[in-house]
Design a protein around this motif. Structure first.
Motif, PDB file in Angstrom:
ATOM      1  N   UNK A   2      29.299 -14.362  27.774  1.00 17.78           N
ATOM      2  CA  UNK A   2      30.662 -14.044  28.193  1.00 17.78           C
ATOM      3  C   UNK A   2      31.698 -14.843  27.405  1.00 17.78           C
ATOM      4  N   UNK A   3      31.303 -15.996  26.896  1.00 19.42           N
ATOM      5  CA  UNK A   3      32.183 -16.833  26.090  1.00 19.42           C
ATOM      6  C   UNK A   3      31.551 -17.052  24.721  1.00 19.42           C
ATOM      7  N   UNK A   4      32.357 -17.212  23.661  1.00 19.59           N
ATOM      8  CA  UNK A   4      31.791 -17.376  22.321  1.00 19.59           C
ATOM      9  C   UNK A   4      31.086 -18.716  22.161  1.00 19.59           C
ATOM     10  N   UNK A   5      29.945 -18.704  21.497  1.00 18.48           N
ATOM     11  CA  UNK A   5      29.188 -19.916  21.215  1.00 18.48           C
ATOM     12  C   UNK A   5      28.845 -19.926  19.735  1.00 18.48           C
ATOM     13  N   UNK A   6      29.186 -21.010  19.046  1.00 18.43           N
ATOM     14  CA  UNK A   6      28.834 -21.127  17.637  1.00 18.43           C
ATOM     15  C   UNK A   6      27.345 -21.430  17.496  1.00 18.43           C
ATOM     16  N   UNK A   7      26.683 -20.744  16.579  1.00 17.25           N
ATOM     17  CA  UNK A   7      25.248 -20.941  16.374  1.00 17.25           C
ATOM     18  C   UNK A   7      24.882 -20.541  14.959  1.00 17.25           C
ATOM     19  N   UNK A   8      23.954 -21.274  14.318  1.00 16.47           N
ATOM     20  CA  UNK A   8      23.485 -20.850  12.991  1.00 16.47           C
ATOM     21  C   UNK A   8      22.415 -19.772  13.063  1.00 16.47           C
ATOM     22  N   UNK A   9      21.930 -19.480  14.277  1.00 12.91           N
ATOM     23  CA  UNK A   9      20.761 -18.627  14.416  1.00 12.91           C
ATOM     24  C   UNK A   9      21.074 -17.144  14.593  1.00 12.91           C
ATOM     25  N   UNK A  10      22.349 -16.768  14.568  1.00 15.13           N
ATOM     26  CA  UNK A  10      22.689 -15.365  14.771  1.00 15.13           C
ATOM     27  C   UNK A  10      24.104 -15.099  14.288  1.00 15.13           C
ATOM     28  N   UNK A  11      24.373 -13.824  14.013  1.00  9.82           N
ATOM     29  CA  UNK A  11      25.739 -13.371  13.743  1.00  9.82           C
ATOM     30  C   UNK A  11      26.374 -12.973  15.066  1.00  9.82           C
ATOM     31  N   UNK A  12      27.602 -13.439  15.294  1.00  4.08           N
ATOM     32  CA  UNK A  12      28.293 -13.167  16.560  1.00  4.08           C
ATOM     33  C   UNK A  12      29.375 -12.120  16.341  1.00  4.08           C
ATOM     34  N   UNK A  13      29.439 -11.147  17.237  1.00  5.99           N
ATOM     35  CA  UNK A  13      30.452 -10.110  17.198  1.00  5.99           C
ATOM     36  C   UNK A  13      31.099  -9.989  18.569  1.00  5.99           C
ATOM     37  N   UNK A  14      32.379  -9.695  18.578  1.00  6.11           N
ATOM     38  CA  UNK A  14      33.067  -9.453  19.833  1.00  6.11           C
ATOM     39  C   UNK A  14      32.935  -7.993  20.239  1.00  6.11           C
ATOM     40  N   UNK A  15      32.600  -7.768  21.498  1.00  3.73           N
ATOM     41  CA  UNK A  15      32.451  -6.402  22.009  1.00  3.73           C
ATOM     42  C   UNK A  15      33.797  -5.928  22.540  1.00  3.73           C
ATOM     43  N   UNK A  16      34.331  -4.874  21.935  1.00  6.52           N
ATOM     44  CA  UNK A  16      35.641  -4.364  22.364  1.00  6.52           C
ATOM     45  C   UNK A  16      35.537  -3.098  23.207  1.00  6.52           C
ATOM     46  N   UNK A  17      34.399  -2.421  23.128  1.00 11.48           N
ATOM     47  CA  UNK A  17      34.235  -1.176  23.879  1.00 11.48           C
ATOM     48  C   UNK A  17      32.749  -0.880  24.030  1.00 11.48           C
TER      49      UNK A  17
END
Length: 391
Positions: free
Chosen positions: A309-324
């Motif tokens: 639910x909140x962004x977390x920085x990590x080297x183990x994955x690419x993070x994307x924000x879900x807009x829809x």
């Protein structure tokens, strides 16, 4: 490449031809060949030097500056261990107290060179005469011939019990067939490879990333390695070399994730953020451990996407924000993207049979904006997630 051509390239005349080829490589091939012949080099030497110059330029991505003095074949370069991976492996062997190493299936010598640079004495063998000659030439070019002996021999003939450790890289290609995915088709045979830990406990096996976890010897460590997000190999560390059951090693961010590979991740709703794990994390079966490390969850127990639910920085994955999020429907998705003026769409997928290139055509994209699309499943049902750019 033949042994005779290799000897010719290593003569003073050959070295001059290599230097001249490096100056003209990258241009039009016929013009480059003409330029070398105009300097007095014969046609055969010119062609060999230009081939080496081209391969050395390509090899710089794997070997860095060392590539400029090495000798290659196209097939050997494709199969060679990247220098950064070989160096990490050699450092781990040296830290474990390994002083002598049998390198079975040494190829062009990448792993042997790395081990020698870490003070390990290496006996390297390859069944192909040209490949063995190239490995010996590379050891000499690196100034490591005193620590590396290269023999053209069948790996099964090596008395591996004489060495502190064994490194085996079985051939996974066959002439006319390309890559071999079935371990039963490896050369040497899988039975021989699997029996090495029983003969020399400190054994490391370099294998294809898709290797079946069930083939991991009892008590061994399975490590999957990616470089800059590209999954490049699996390695089985046997006997005293094993430290954990499973390991995902990411070189580039230089991070590692370990675990038993049997953790069960929590399952819950799609969150505001979706994480696409590095392929080394997925192949090592450490997605649940990764999810736990960021306080995340899966939306489907069979799909390797993680949500928070909140962004977390990590080297183990690419993070994307879900807009829809919407149930997958080509008509509804096309209307939504048209409404948002999306003309460029980056598509990721897990658990979907759709072909991204065909989907782009079917969506008839038009507009100035860029977006991301994730095709996946939630509770077994196909969904489409519109996302921001990867971070």
């Amino acid at each position: 490449m033949t042994p005779e051509l290799l000897r010719l390239l290593r003569t003073p005349e050959g070295l001059k031809a290599l230097a001249a080829a490096a100056e003209v490589t990258g241009g039009e091939p016929l013009a480059a060949a003409s330029a070398l012949r105009a300097r007095g080099f014969g046609a055969e030497l010119s062609a060999a030097a230009l081939t080496q110059a081209s391969l050395r330029a390509r090899a710089a991505m794997k070997f860095g500056p060392d590539a400029a003095g090495m000798f290659f074949t196209r097939a050997g370069l494709e199969q060679a261990t990247r220098a950064v991976v070989a160096d990490r492996r050699a450092a781990r062997l040296a830290a474990a107290g390994v002083e002598t190493l049998a390198d079975l299936g040494c190829g062009l010598g990448s792993d042997a060179l790395a081990a020698a640079r870490h003070g390990i004495t290496v006996h390297a063998v390859d069944a192909d005469p040209v490949t063995a000659a190239l490995a010996a030439a590379n050891a000499e070019a690196a100034g490591l011939a005193g620590r590396i002996t290269v023999e053209c021999a069948d790996a099964t003939s090596v008395p591996v019990e004489r060495y502190d450790a064994v490194f085996a890289d079985p051939a996974r290609r066959q002439a006319g067939r390309g890559r071999v995915f079935d371990p039963k088709a490896y050369s040497p045979s899988w039975d021989f490879i699997a029996g090495l830990p029983g003969r020399t406990p400190r054994t490391v096996l370099k294998l294809a990333p898709g290797i079946d976890h069930a083939l991991l010897p009892p008590g061994a460590e399975g490590e999957w390695v990616s470089v800059g997000g590209d999954l490049v190999e699996a390695a089985f560390w046997c006997g005293p070399l094993a430290e954990v059951p499973r390991r995902a090693t990411l070189l580039g961010p230089d991070a590692g994730l370990t675990g038993a590979g049997d953790t069960v991740a929590g399952v819950g709703p799609v969150g505001a953020w979706i994480y696409d794990p590095d392929p080394a994390v997925v192949r090592s079966h450490l997605v649940a451990e990764f999810a736990t490390s960021i306080g995340g969850r899966l939306a489907d127990p069979e799909i390797a996407y993680v949500y928070t639910d909140d962004p977390v920085d990590t080297p183990f994955a690419r993070r994307l924000g879900v807009t829809e999020m919407l149930p997958f429907s080509l008509k509804r998705l096309r209307a939504l993207l048209r409404e948002r003026g999306v003309g460029v769409l980056e598509i990721r997928k897990r658990g979907s049979a759709l072909v991204p290139d065909q989907l782009r055509k079917d969506l008839r994209l038009s507009g100035p904006n860029t977006a991301g699309l994730v095709l996946t499943r939630v509770e077994g049902a196909p969904v489409a997630l519109l996302t921001t750019s990867a971070m």
